[in-house]
Design a protein around this motif. Structure first.
Motif, mmCIF file in Angstrom:
data_model
loop_
_atom_site.group_PDB
_atom_site.id
_atom_site.type_symbol
_atom_site.label_atom_id
_atom_site.label_comp_id
_atom_site.label_asym_id
_atom_site.label_seq_id
_atom_site.Cartn_x
_atom_site.Cartn_y
_atom_site.Cartn_z
ATOM 1 N N UNK A 275 1.213 -0.675 0.238
ATOM 2 C CA UNK A 275 -0.050 0.334 -0.582
ATOM 3 C C UNK A 275 0.914 1.256 -0.231
ATOM 4 N N UNK A 276 2.335 0.725 0.372
ATOM 5 C CA UNK A 276 3.103 2.666 0.776
ATOM 6 C C UNK A 276 3.655 2.375 -0.142
ATOM 7 N N UNK A 277 3.676 1.823 -1.337
ATOM 8 C CA UNK A 277 4.735 1.597 -2.033
ATOM 9 C C UNK A 277 6.164 1.263 -1.842
ATOM 10 N N UNK A 278 6.840 0.462 -0.496
ATOM 11 C CA UNK A 278 7.603 0.204 0.409
ATOM 12 C C UNK A 278 7.849 -1.381 -0.799
ATOM 13 N N UNK A 279 8.515 -1.437 -1.549
ATOM 14 C CA UNK A 279 8.876 -2.328 -2.376
ATOM 15 C C UNK A 279 10.115 -3.499 -1.636
ATOM 16 N N UNK A 280 11.131 -2.884 -1.267
ATOM 17 C CA UNK A 280 12.087 -3.525 -0.953
ATOM 18 C C UNK A 280 11.609 -4.833 1.024
ATOM 19 N N UNK A 281 11.003 -2.990 1.854
ATOM 20 C CA UNK A 281 10.598 -4.801 2.966
ATOM 21 C C UNK A 281 9.486 -5.672 2.280
ATOM 22 N N UNK A 426 19.224 0.564 -3.390
ATOM 23 C CA UNK A 426 18.419 1.420 -3.283
ATOM 24 C C UNK A 426 17.649 1.746 -1.411
ATOM 25 N N UNK A 427 17.696 3.100 -1.198
ATOM 26 C CA UNK A 427 16.955 2.967 0.176
ATOM 27 C C UNK A 427 15.903 2.411 0.754
ATOM 28 N N UNK A 432 8.517 3.086 -3.808
ATOM 29 C CA UNK A 432 8.819 3.540 -5.495
ATOM 30 C C UNK A 432 7.863 2.881 -5.839
ATOM 31 N N UNK A 433 7.194 4.391 -6.750
ATOM 32 C CA UNK A 433 6.062 3.581 -7.212
ATOM 33 C C UNK A 433 5.221 3.092 -8.283
ATOM 34 N N UNK A 439 11.907 1.290 -13.851
ATOM 35 C CA UNK A 439 13.377 2.568 -14.157
ATOM 36 C C UNK A 439 14.276 1.965 -13.119
ATOM 37 N N UNK A 440 13.736 2.117 -11.999
ATOM 38 C CA UNK A 440 14.145 1.734 -10.382
ATOM 39 C C UNK A 440 15.091 0.377 -10.940
ATOM 40 N N UNK A 441 14.155 -0.126 -10.890
ATOM 41 C CA UNK A 441 14.752 -2.021 -11.093
ATOM 42 C C UNK A 441 16.502 -1.969 -12.372
#
Length: 695
Positions: A275-281, A426-427, A432-433, A439-441
């Protein structure tokens, strides 16, 4: 010999002599030189006989390679590799390239892609540019394997033992350089090249405090206290400590870590991160990062000395407040009667309780006097987070050579805002939307958790063998990895590569991820067992699937039913077929529906229920006329029943349609034969004459 017999045989012998003589002269003039027996066998793929032939020959490079290639073609990869490894490098460059490349193929076939790439890379050193490009690009999977192996080697570089560090660095540089020559414009090459410089750095890896506002210094102290409580198995204390974390999402993450470690079960939902676009967690848990600690709890908790008195003492201090426990430990440590093992255990517990008091200065001083190799990972991570230690002071000797240990240490440190690899990752808490995910990946191809997110996204959209192989290699202990192994096992069984299917199935812990994944595993296992003739195992697995409330895919369930039907258990087969038919609206196409209905009719016919069978044959022919093979065969079967019932004209009508519509010549001929037989039968009984009424 009688003159009559001579007359009978002589022309034949003369004719044969003429034919053979003439033929011999013709062929002698034009026949090409024969292949060697070995070449001829190779042309036909008679590898087993070839192996026997080559095993009796000498040890020239040519024969060694022939023996190895033959073993490879027979699927005897270990034997092939043994042959290649037991010979020195060939002086002939072409032969040495062949030896090394074949060795790489063996390693891949044995499930060792890292070793495979190392062999390929050594072969590539001897190739010119065009040969290397041709070899590399010929295999459609090699590019993704090469990049993923490079990732794995790069990730593990920091935990490579010092003695092997230089050779690992050279391997990374060599394999990257080769990939750059073959695939120079890929995002992986373009965005990873700058990271090569970091391999030459000899300075310590010091942490960078994340600029994220999600975690502050007070939170880091709380996290360290929670980890210290977990290190002594005080899970409730560990959870209570986390209640004071400032950010609720960060708090949920760390409580999930505790729950995961205590119960061995993955957190039920990661929706809070999605929901928060927190991909790494989100990826952290889904990628199975904590798996080594789940499998080996001793990795996380302080070890218990073998002294009988220890358990009594430990129970006593665990019931005390942290300060009182510290004082008790200090008094006991001064005793001259204690063994060195007990003294070390007391000192390690002293560090845990120092953290729990909140006295960070005391904890720092206690840590200085301890051997980090005796501390569990939890306390070393706690120390790294609280005191922002260099990575070398967090790693123990046991961590070297184990990529999985590094993933836990770096991942949890990043979750506390302590970044050891900010140049590649990344942090942790940076959103990450969905729009910027790709692009981030692409910009961060070495960020392991982003790689997982990318693969999970691709697999969810449309799984295929290439994606599944990558998931299984990079994340074998995750649910995604398990599902990928199952997918690959199923595909291999469909392709009749049963050895490969078994390889994939054996790598899945079928009970780890709950009943849904076990059902998937059982479904793939049924396909494998059916394919290799293990009917009883297939039936056992099928019954377990049904008892669990699951079902097989219709095609596999149909195959199982037909196997049971062939074994003669017609009632059981019929029950399965009718279960499939009851869900016919869910079947993917009319071809499958027609086939199921045909076999239902066949089952009824075999059990002597001809009227039921007839009804099903006719339903099939009417409802699925475009499914020609099934509809035409059904009409042929119906005609036989009608013929048996004496309804000859009806039988003939169906047979005429069969003759008209059958695709196969044999079926047309069979129908014509039945028509002729019926006409003959009718002629004998006088059918077709006017009806005679008795009154």
């Amino acid at each position: 010999m009688s003159s009559r017999l001579k007359k009978k045989i002589l022309p034949s012998l003369l004719a044969a002599a003429v034919l053979l003589g003439a033929g011999g002269n013709v062929f002698a003039a034009s026949a090409p030189k024969k292949d060697s027996f070995e070449s001829w066998l190779e042309k036909y793929g008679a590898w087993d006989i070839l192996e026997q032939n080559y095993s009796q020959t000498g040890d020239t490079p040519e024969l060694i390679l022939k023996r190895a290639e033959t073993a490879f073609n027979l699927g005897r990869y270990s034997a092939c590799l043994e042959t290649l490894q037991s010979t020195p490098a060939f002086t002939d460059k072409t032969q040495e390239i062949t030896r090394l490349w074949l060795g790489g193929k063996c390693q891949r076939a044995l499930g060792n892609p890292v070793k495979g790439v190392i062999w390929f890379s050594q072969a590539a050193r001897l190739m010119d540019q065009s040969t290397m490009e041709s070899k590399f690009k010929k295999d459609p999977y090699l590019k993704s394997i090469w990049f993923d192996v490079w990732r794995s080697l790069y990730w593990g570089f920091r935990v490579t033992p010092e003695s092997a560090r230089e050779s690992r660095k050279m391997l990374l540089e060599q394999t990257f350089g080769q990939a750059e020559k073959v695939w120079p414009t890929t995002y992986f090459i373009l965005n990873s090249k700058s990271k090569l410089a970091g391999l030459n750095s000899t300075s310590e890896i010091v942490p960078v405090v994340s600029n994220s506002t999600a975690v502050n210094d007070d939170d880091r102290v709380i996290i360290a206290q929670s980890l210290a409580a977990a290190s002594i198995g005080a899970w409730e204390k560990s959870d209570r400590a986390l209640d004071s974390i400032s950010n609720s999402t960060v708090q949920t993450f760390w409580k999930s870590v505790n729950q995961h470690l205590e119960t061995g079960k993955s957190p039920e939902s990661t929706s809070i991160y999605n929901d928060g676009n927190l991909v790494r967690p989100s990826s952290f848990f889904r990628a199975g990062v904590m798996e080594p600690a789940i499998v080996s709890p001793a990795l996380w908790q302080l070890s218990a000395p073998s002294s009988p008195a220890w358990n009594v003492f430990r129970k006593k201090i665990m019931e005390m407040e942290p300060q009182e426990a510290l004082e008790t430990i200090d008094r006991e440590t001064g005793s001259l009667l204690l063994s060195s093992e007990l003294v070390n255990a007391l000192q390690n517990y002293r560090l845990a309780f120092a953290f729990l008091t909140g006295d960070m200065e005391l904890a720092k001083n206690v840590l200085k006097r301890l051997d980090k190799d005796t501390l569990p990972m939890s306390l070393r991570i706690a120390s790294g987070i609280a005191f922002k230690l260099p990575l070398s002071r967090v790693l123990s000797t046991a961590d070297y050579g184990k990529n999985g240990y590094l993933y836990i240490i770096s991942g949890l440190s990043e979750a506390a805002g302590i970044d050891y690899f900010n140049e590649i990752n990344t942090s942790f808490w940076e959103p990450v939307s969905k729009k910027s995910l790709n692009p981030t990946i692409n910009a961060n191809p070495l960020d392991r958790l982003l790689v997982f997110a990318d693969l999970a996204k691709q697999a969810a959209k449309q799984q295929n063998s290439k994606i599944a192989r990558r998931c299984a290699f990079l994340f074998p202990k995750s649910r995604l990895g398990a599902e990928s192994f199952i997918y690959l096992a199923d595909k291999a069984a469909q392709n009749r590569d049963f050895k490969l299917s078994a390889y994939y199935l054996k790598r899945v812990n079928q009970d780890k991820f709950g009943p849904e994944l076990r059902l998937k595993w059982l479904t793939a296992a049924v396909a494998y067992d059916l394919a290799v003739g293990k009917d009883d195992k297939a039936m056992k697995a099928y019954n377990e699937i049904l008892e669990s409330g699951g079902t097989l895919p219709a095609e596999k369930e149909l195959k199982l039913a037909l196997m049971i039907q062939q074994k003669g258990d017609l009632k059981k087969a019929q029950a399965i077929l009718e279960r499939i038919w009851s869900d016919r609206d869910q079947l993917e196409n009319d071809e499958l529906r027609a086939e199921v209905l045909f076999w239902i009719a066949e089952g009824e016919h075999a059990m002597g229920k001809k009227e039921k069978a007839l009804k099903h044959y006719l339903e099939l022919a009417w409802e699925f006329p475009e499914q020609n093979i099934w509809a035409v065969t059904a009409m042929y079967r119906a005609s036989m029943i009608y013929e048996h019932k004496g309804q000859f004209e009806t039988a003939k009508r169906f047979l005429k349609t069969v003759v008209k519509r059958a695709d196969r010549k044999a079926q047309k001929e069979a129908a014509k034969a039945r028509l002729n037989a019926i006409d003959t039968k009718l002629a004998k009984v006088g059918a077709g004459k006017e009806v005679s009424f008795p009154f």
